[in-house]
Design a protein around this motif. Structure first.
Motif, PDB file in Angstrom:
ATOM      1  N   CYS A  57       0.836  -1.210   0.000  1.00  0.00           N
ATOM      2  CA  CYS A  57       0.000   0.000   0.000  1.00  0.00           C
ATOM      3  C   CYS A  57       0.867   1.255   0.000  1.00  0.00           C
ATOM      4  O   CYS A  57       0.559   2.236  -0.686  1.00  0.00           O
ATOM      5  N   PHE A  58       1.968   1.238   0.751  1.00  0.00           N
ATOM      6  CA  PHE A  58       2.882   2.382   0.785  1.00  0.00           C
ATOM      7  C   PHE A  58       3.531   2.591  -0.581  1.00  0.00           C
ATOM      8  O   PHE A  58       3.671   3.729  -1.044  1.00  0.00           O
ATOM      9  N   ALA A 100       0.994   4.156  -2.954  1.00  0.00           N
ATOM     10  CA  ALA A 100       0.836   5.584  -2.665  1.00  0.00           C
ATOM     11  C   ALA A 100       2.043   6.367  -3.169  1.00  0.00           C
ATOM     12  O   ALA A 100       1.902   7.484  -3.697  1.00  0.00           O
ATOM     13  N   ASN A 101       3.239   5.808  -3.024  1.00  0.00           N
ATOM     14  CA  ASN A 101       4.446   6.470  -3.518  1.00  0.00           C
ATOM     15  C   ASN A 101       4.442   6.566  -5.039  1.00  0.00           C
ATOM     16  O   ASN A 101       4.853   7.588  -5.604  1.00  0.00           O
ATOM     17  N   LEU A 106      -5.367   3.361   2.067  1.00  0.00           N
ATOM     18  CA  LEU A 106      -5.374   2.186   1.184  1.00  0.00           C
ATOM     19  C   LEU A 106      -5.369   0.886   1.980  1.00  0.00           C
ATOM     20  O   LEU A 106      -6.071  -0.068   1.641  1.00  0.00           O
ATOM     21  N   TYR A 107      -4.592   0.859   3.053  1.00  0.00           N
ATOM     22  CA  TYR A 107      -4.531  -0.334   3.904  1.00  0.00           C
ATOM     23  C   TYR A 107      -5.885  -0.574   4.572  1.00  0.00           C
ATOM     24  O   TYR A 107      -6.336  -1.712   4.669  1.00  0.00           O
ATOM     25  N   VAL A 109       1.731  10.915   1.759  1.00  0.00           N
ATOM     26  CA  VAL A 109       1.885   9.554   1.220  1.00  0.00           C
ATOM     27  C   VAL A 109       1.607   8.531   2.318  1.00  0.00           C
ATOM     28  O   VAL A 109       0.946   7.521   2.078  1.00  0.00           O
ATOM     29  N   SER A 168      -1.348   5.828   2.270  1.00  0.00           N
ATOM     30  CA  SER A 168      -1.092   4.394   2.393  1.00  0.00           C
ATOM     31  C   SER A 168      -1.915   3.793   3.534  1.00  0.00           C
ATOM     32  O   SER A 168      -2.380   2.654   3.429  1.00  0.00           O
TER      33      SER A 168
END
Length: 77
Positions: free
Chosen positions: A21-22, A25-26, A57-58, A50, A54
Protein backbone atom coordinates in the motif's frame (compact mmCIF):
# COMPACT_ATOMS: atom_id res chain seq x y z
CA UNK A 1 -11.36 -13.66 28.61
CA UNK A 2 -9.85 -15.70 25.80
CA UNK A 3 -6.27 -14.96 24.77
CA UNK A 4 -5.55 -14.59 21.08
CA UNK A 5 -2.26 -15.31 19.40
CA UNK A 6 -1.02 -13.47 16.35
CA UNK A 7 1.32 -15.75 14.45
CA UNK A 8 4.56 -14.69 12.84
CA UNK A 9 3.14 -15.59 9.44
CA UNK A 10 0.17 -13.24 9.97
CA UNK A 11 2.48 -10.40 11.09
CA UNK A 12 4.62 -10.84 7.96
CA UNK A 13 1.53 -10.93 5.75
CA UNK A 14 0.17 -7.70 7.25
CA UNK A 15 3.56 -5.99 6.99
CA UNK A 16 3.88 -6.96 3.33
CA UNK A 17 0.33 -5.73 2.69
CA UNK A 18 1.13 -2.36 4.26
CA UNK A 19 4.41 -2.06 2.34
CA UNK A 20 2.53 -2.71 -0.92
CA UNK A 21 0.00 0.00 0.00
CA UNK A 22 2.88 2.38 0.79
CA UNK A 23 4.52 1.62 -2.57
CA UNK A 24 1.25 2.23 -4.43
CA UNK A 25 0.84 5.58 -2.67
CA UNK A 26 4.45 6.47 -3.52
CA UNK A 27 3.94 5.54 -7.17
CA UNK A 28 0.86 7.77 -7.29
CA UNK A 29 2.93 10.58 -5.79
CA UNK A 30 5.67 10.09 -8.38
CA UNK A 31 3.06 10.13 -11.13
CA UNK A 32 1.66 13.43 -9.79
CA UNK A 33 5.15 14.94 -9.59
CA UNK A 34 5.86 14.01 -13.21
CA UNK A 35 2.39 14.97 -14.42
CA UNK A 36 2.44 18.45 -12.87
CA UNK A 37 6.14 19.01 -13.57
CA UNK A 38 7.21 19.85 -10.02
CA UNK A 39 10.58 19.39 -8.38
CA UNK A 40 11.87 16.12 -6.99
CA UNK A 41 11.91 17.77 -3.56
CA UNK A 42 8.16 17.03 -3.46
CA UNK A 43 9.02 13.39 -2.72
CA UNK A 44 10.22 14.37 0.75
CA UNK A 45 7.85 17.22 1.47
CA UNK A 46 4.76 15.15 0.69
CA UNK A 47 5.89 12.06 2.60
CA UNK A 48 3.30 12.70 5.32
CA UNK A 49 0.51 12.74 2.75
CA UNK A 50 1.89 9.55 1.22
CA UNK A 51 1.83 7.88 4.63
CA UNK A 52 -1.77 8.97 5.21
CA UNK A 53 -2.74 7.75 1.73
CA UNK A 54 -1.09 4.39 2.39
CA UNK A 55 -3.00 4.05 5.69
CA UNK A 56 -6.24 4.77 3.85
CA UNK A 57 -5.37 2.19 1.18
CA UNK A 58 -4.53 -0.33 3.90
CA UNK A 59 -7.87 0.35 5.60
CA UNK A 60 -9.71 -0.20 2.33
CA UNK A 61 -7.77 -3.43 1.84
CA UNK A 62 -8.82 -4.61 5.32
CA UNK A 63 -12.47 -3.82 4.58
CA UNK A 64 -12.33 -5.75 1.30
CA UNK A 65 -10.84 -8.77 3.06
CA UNK A 66 -13.44 -8.61 5.85
CA UNK A 67 -16.28 -8.54 3.34
CA UNK A 68 -14.75 -11.35 1.29
CA UNK A 69 -14.15 -13.65 4.26
CA UNK A 70 -17.54 -12.78 5.76
CA UNK A 71 -19.32 -13.77 2.56
CA UNK A 72 -17.16 -16.88 2.28
CA UNK A 73 -18.00 -17.91 5.85
CA UNK A 74 -21.71 -17.17 5.39
CA UNK A 75 -21.95 -19.45 2.36
CA UNK A 76 -19.77 -22.21 3.79
CA UNK A 77 -22.42 -23.14 6.40
Amino acid sequence: MKDTVITTKRKKTELISFIICFLIANLLNIYAIIRYNTTAWEMLTSLGFVLIASLILYGIWILIRLVFFGIKKAFSK
